[in-house]
Design an enzyme around this catalytic site. Structure first.
Site, PDB file in Angstrom:
ATOM      1  N   ARG A 105      -2.361  -6.820  14.548  1.00  0.00           N
ATOM      2  CA  ARG A 105      -1.828  -5.761  13.689  1.00  0.00           C
ATOM      3  C   ARG A 105      -2.427  -4.423  14.104  1.00  0.00           C
ATOM      4  NH1 ARG A 105       2.304  -4.522  10.253  1.00  0.00           N
ATOM      5  NH2 ARG A 105       1.638  -3.806   8.202  1.00  0.00           N
ATOM      6  N   THR A 379       8.737  -5.977  13.740  1.00  0.00           N
ATOM      7  CA  THR A 379       9.476  -6.790  13.125  1.00  0.00           C
ATOM      8  C   THR A 379      10.765  -7.156  13.837  1.00  0.00           C
ATOM      9  OG1 THR A 379       8.864  -5.365  11.390  1.00  0.00           O
ATOM     10  CG2 THR A 379      10.099  -7.431  10.893  1.00  0.00           C
ATOM     11  N   THR A 397       6.138  -5.830  15.289  1.00  0.00           N
ATOM     12  CA  THR A 397       6.850  -4.691  14.699  1.00  0.00           C
ATOM     13  C   THR A 397       6.278  -3.357  15.120  1.00  0.00           C
ATOM     14  OG1 THR A 397       7.598  -3.768  12.587  1.00  0.00           O
ATOM     15  CG2 THR A 397       5.391  -4.664  12.621  1.00  0.00           C
ATOM     16  N   ASP A 421       2.682   1.434   5.938  1.00  0.00           N
ATOM     17  CA  ASP A 421       2.462   0.163   5.228  1.00  0.00           C
ATOM     18  C   ASP A 421       1.202   0.192   4.365  1.00  0.00           C
ATOM     19  OD1 ASP A 421       4.732  -1.172   5.919  1.00  0.00           O
ATOM     20  OD2 ASP A 421       3.831  -2.426   7.461  1.00  0.00           O
ATOM     21  N   SER A 450       0.695  -6.236   5.503  1.00  0.00           N
ATOM     22  CA  SER A 450       2.003  -6.553   6.073  1.00  0.00           C
ATOM     23  C   SER A 450       2.698  -7.604   5.228  1.00  0.00           C
ATOM     24  CB  SER A 450       1.794  -7.094   7.487  1.00  0.00           C
ATOM     25  OG  SER A 450       3.005  -7.574   8.019  1.00  0.00           O
ATOM     26  N   SER A 451       4.007  -7.703   5.429  1.00  0.00           N
ATOM     27  CA  SER A 451       4.766  -8.808   4.820  1.00  0.00           C
ATOM     28  C   SER A 451       5.188  -9.826   5.869  1.00  0.00           C
ATOM     29  CB  SER A 451       6.026  -8.277   4.135  1.00  0.00           C
ATOM     30  OG  SER A 451       5.686  -7.355   3.144  1.00  0.00           O
ATOM     31  N   GLY A 471      12.371  -7.432   8.240  1.00  0.00           N
ATOM     32  CA  GLY A 471      12.994  -7.075   6.957  1.00  0.00           C
ATOM     33  C   GLY A 471      12.034  -6.512   5.926  1.00  0.00           C
TER      34      GLY A 471
HETATM   35  O1  DON Z   1       4.452  -5.376   8.455  1.00  0.00           O
HETATM   36  C1  DON Z   1       5.360  -5.193   7.657  1.00  0.00           C
HETATM   37  O2  DON Z   1       5.477  -5.816   6.627  1.00  0.00           O
HETATM   38  C2  DON Z   1       6.434  -4.160   7.988  1.00  0.00           C
HETATM   39  N1  DON Z   1       5.882  -3.151   8.829  1.00  0.00           N
HETATM   40  C3  DON Z   1       7.596  -4.840   8.617  1.00  0.00           C
HETATM   41  C4  DON Z   1       8.713  -3.878   8.925  1.00  0.00           C
HETATM   42  C5  DON Z   1      10.005  -4.530   9.073  1.00  0.00           C
HETATM   43  O3  DON Z   1      10.146  -5.713   8.955  1.00  0.00           O
HETATM   44  C6  DON Z   1      11.135  -3.628   9.332  1.00  0.00           C
HETATM   45  N2  DON Z   1      12.263  -4.397   9.726  1.00  0.00           N
HETATM   46  N3  DON Z   1      13.256  -4.640   9.265  1.00  0.00           N
END
Ligand code: DON
Length: 565
Positions: A105, A379, A397, A421, A450-451, A471
């Site tokens: 990350r 992502t 991502t 984020d 993060s998700s 997403g």
């Molecule tokens: O880490 C995360 O949760 C976000 N930065 C992910 C971003 C993402 O999935 C955008 N795509 N659709």
């Protein structure tokens, strides 16, 4: 005796109760891309990248070798989210049952501070955490690939980059979807870049146009020869820092030199007969997914019809509660005492929703739970399996589409805007509408929550499902739904991925639904229970692999350009 007989009969009748028919024709995306293979394969956001990864498997490389190739190939063929200017997570299940989670990350630069996105009045500044240099965290992808390769790789690192270098140098034909995206963001690209970039041309992009990225090809060639230092020190590092200085960024040479990918203990849990292996903090994915699965486990969702109001109601009520926990309790565990044991405690999870509420619980009536005390002291996605029995789930991502929109001049890649984020201010939602608090406040060197939920489901001592999704906040619920679509509703892998999706994240107090997923009858039933519904475009893009009786089924999400090989 008679009583026992009738009791057994009753149990038998309940167990054999036929599954109710869905109250609507289950909406699925029609053009799902699948491939049945016998040994291994790759499923990811772009068919050229899938082919590149699979070429390594065919040459005898393992799933990690193929993952390294796929990550770099996506950096070329999927500039929207594939990257070397961002970060990600990798979850691994080795053939011997060993599990690992790799955290690459992005990290807040040393000059970052808690209130860096607030104006003098304490209001969140519009857009600086999303556009331009100040939006970027220190990228982790190259360090991640090197770390994964050092521990598990069998093919020389340089060779793994060869397909990506070729794709960048010779170019590849873009799809209609990519052409539309590049055209859509042209003004942003012009605004945030000082020099011509490969992604902008005078006339609009069209399907079939060749995208060539010679600067990126040179960068990848250099990384292939120099390894980690090729990115974090020397000329590429200098190019990043120069770009940061020109675009209001604060990443320094020292920040880059100090970046490390970190091996972490995955979130391991049990749900029905399955072992769940997923990503721990700084992702919320694994903990939140496990909480969701455990919440619904006791309510016999398998007796409910797929996409029926009662099943949706149950899943949404679970989602509200676990996203409330996410907002308060989750952040980078190296900086904040994330109460992992409490969050994953079965008794706690059950207490959060001991029964299915009759009506929708208003979000305002839900807050993060009072966790049990810690007695003993958590992502773009691609999935790969190989002929040795290894499985790799990776989500990577640069956050928004094309990250901060800033391309590192001379090096040819987009920088991330992952700083968004973090929680810029308690109570103020980020671009995904997610709330955060102390746990996810900005600190130098800290990794933003993060998700991303790269996940492996194992059964009977081998991998059984490998999956994940992009997403933003909807990643966790997309993974959750795909798992329960198979395990609770008996859908085959392709249908489970193609099925319409819905999502609730506590705040806002709304069920987001892909257009056309819920029939008017189902919507009405949910509204009667007190739910608010909002129809939107695609949710998630699950690229998954399923072990089936017929073989290994690679499934690419039909919503976008994703491919299998
Ligand atoms: O880490 C995360 O949760 C976000 N930065 C992910 C971003 C993402 O999935 C955008 N795509 N659709």
């Amino acid at each position: 005796m008679r009583t026992l007989f009738f009791l057994l009969l009753l149990i038998g009748l309940v167990a054999c109760r036929p599954k109710p028919q869905s109250t609507q024709s289950a909406y699925v995306h029609p053009s799902v891309k699948t491939k049945l293979v016998s040994t291994g394969g790759v499923t990811c956001a772009n068919p050229y990248a899938a082919e590149a990864g699979n070429s390594i498997l065919k040459a005898g490389g393992n799933a990690i070798d193929a993952a390294v190739t796929t990550q770099f190939a996506l950096a070329v063929t999927f500039p929207l989210g594939g990257n070397i200017g961002g970060g990600g997570f990798m979850v691994i299940r080795w053939h011997d049952g060993q599990t690992q989670a790799l955290d690459y990350r992005e990290m807040a630069p040393s000059g970052a501070s808690r209130d860096m996105y607030l104006d003098d009045f304490g209001n969140v500044l519009d857009s600086v955490s999303r556009y331009g240099g100040l939006a970027s965290g220190v990228p982790g992808s190259v360090a991640g690939m090197v770390a994964a390769h050092e521990r598990y790789g069998t093919v020389p690192f340089g060779k793994l980059l060869a397909p990506a270098i070729k794709l960048a140098r010779e170019g590849f034909p873009i799809t209609q979807i990519e052409a539309n995206r590049l055209n859509k963001y042209k003004n942003d690209f012009l605004r945030f870049n000082r020099a011509p970039i490969a992604f902008v041309k005078d006339s609009p992009w069209q399907a079939g146009d060749t995208l060539r990225q010679p600067e990126l090809a040179n960068t990848l060639e250099w990384i292939g020869k120099q390894g980690k230092d090729g990115f974090y020190k020397g000329k590429i590092a200098q190019a990043i820092v120069d770009e940061m200085k020109a675009t209001n960024g604060i990443i320094t040479l020292e920040d880059l030199a100090q970046y490390k990918a970190i091996w972490r203990k995955p979130v391991l849990g049990h749900y029905r007969d399955y072992q769940i292996i997923s990503m721990p903090p700084p992702s919320s994915g694994g903990v939140t997914l496990m909480q969701l699965l455990e919440t619904v486990e006791s309510f016999r969702m398998d007796t409910m019809a797929f996409h029926s109001p009662e099943a949706i109601h149950l899943m949404v009520e679970a989602e509200k509660r676990v996203y409330a926990d996410r907002a308060t309790h989750l952040g980078d565990a190296d900086f904040y005492p994330v109460p992992m044991e409490g969050l994953l405690d079965s008794v706690y999870i059950h207490q959060r929703m001991p029964a299915i509420p009759e009506k929708a619980t208003p979000a305002s009536a839900i807050s993060a739970g009072d966790l049990p005390p810690e007695e003993h002291k958590n992502t773009t996605h691609f999935s790969i399996v190989d002929s040795f029995g290894n499985a790799v789930a990776t989500t990577t991502t640069i956050n928004s589409a094309y990250g901060s929109k800033v391309v590192v001049q001379g090096a040819g890649f987009f920088m991330n805007n992952e700083m968004d984020d973090f929680s810029a201010k308690p109570g103020v939602p980020n671009q995904f509408g997610l709330l955060g608090n102390e746990a996810n406040a900005i600190e130098p060197g800290k990794r933003m929550l993060s998700s991303m939920t790269p996940t492996i489901v194992a059964k009977d001592g081998q991998w059984w499902m490998v999956l994940g999704s992009p997403g933003g906040s909807t990643i966790i619920t997309s993974v959750f739904q795909t798992i329960v679509n198979v395990t609770e509703f008996g859908l085959a892998g392709d249908k489970a991925v193609a099925a319409g999706r819905f999502h609730h994240q506590w705040r806002p107090d709304t069920i987001f639904v892909e257009k056309g997923v819920f029939s008017p009858r189902v919507q009405e039933a949910l509204r009667k229970k007190g739910h608010h519904i909002f129809e939107r475009g695609h949710i998630g893009a699950v690229d998954a692999i399923f072990r089936t009786d017929e073989g290994i089924e690679l499934v690419a999400d039909p919503r976008w350009d994703d491919g299998v090989d």
